[in-house]
Design an enzyme around this catalytic site. Structure first.
Site, short mmCIF file in Angstrom:
data_model
loop_
_atom_site.label_atom_id
_atom_site.label_comp_id
_atom_site.label_asym_id
_atom_site.label_seq_id
_atom_site.Cartn_x
_atom_site.Cartn_y
_atom_site.Cartn_z
N GLY A 36 0.81 -1.21 0.00
CA GLY A 36 0.00 0.00 0.00
C GLY A 36 0.85 1.26 0.00
O GLY A 36 0.55 2.24 -0.70
N CYS A 37 1.92 1.25 0.77
CA CYS A 37 2.79 2.42 0.86
C CYS A 37 3.54 2.64 -0.44
O CYS A 37 3.72 3.78 -0.88
CB CYS A 37 3.76 2.26 2.03
N SER A 38 3.95 1.54 -1.07
CA SER A 38 4.63 1.65 -2.36
C SER A 38 3.69 2.24 -3.41
O SER A 38 4.08 3.13 -4.17
CB SER A 38 5.14 0.28 -2.81
N GLY B 237 3.09 5.99 -2.71
CA GLY B 237 4.26 6.76 -3.11
C GLY B 237 4.36 6.91 -4.62
O GLY B 237 4.66 7.99 -5.13
#
Length: 157
Positions: free
Chosen positions: A45-47, A50
């Site tokens: 999710g963070c990738s 970003g």
């Protein structure tokens, strides 16, 4: 309880970031700032979040807006994350959670059936005058960057 409130000035903070930088909010006065908090570098999710901000970075820049990512990861992990996905913006390493606590994003979460304290995915749009324009908490990644960009466009009009 957060000191951060829509319509009020955001307190200054400084923290280490990628590229050997120290980010100080006061030095960004005169520009809008998108500050997106994510739980952990190099997680799916963070990738994706970003990458979505990366892909919209030129649109934000055209609106006099600086994008900053932030998590509790150390500078080395942030450097690796930034390099892997070619992020054109700094990533802040908030290992001591000072900025996370200022924005009240450390929350109790369920992880594999255990209660843990972690970052609740959140984004804050700070106007060029240093006041918080809008906040998003409990963010779902899909479509989020488009919402933030729309709010940034409102500031420009």
């Amino acid at each position: 309880m957060s000191e951060i409130e829509v319509g009020k000035a955001v307190p200054n903070f400084h923290a280490p970031a990628t590229g050997g930088e120290t980010i100080e909010l006061a030095e960004l006065r005169g520009k809008n700032v998108v500050l997106f908090f994510y739980p952990k570098a190099n997680t799916p999710g963070c990738s994706q979040e970003g990458q979505d901000f990366r892909d919209a970075n030129e649109a934000f820049a055209a609106l006099n807006t600086v994008v900053l990512g932030i998590s509790r990861d150390g500078v080395k992990a942030q450097e690796n994350f930034k390099a892997k996905y070619d992020f054109p913006f700094p990533l802040i390493a908030d290992k001591d959670e000072a900025v996370c606590r200022l924005f009240d994003v450390i929350k109790q979460k369920n992880m594999y059936g255990r209660q843990v304290m972690g970052i609740e995915r959140s984004t804050f749009l700070i106007a060029a005058d240093g006041k918080l324009h809008k906040e998003w908490r409990k963010v779902k990644v899909k479509g989020h960057v488009e919402d933030v960009l729309a709010a940034t466009q409102e500031l420009a009009s």
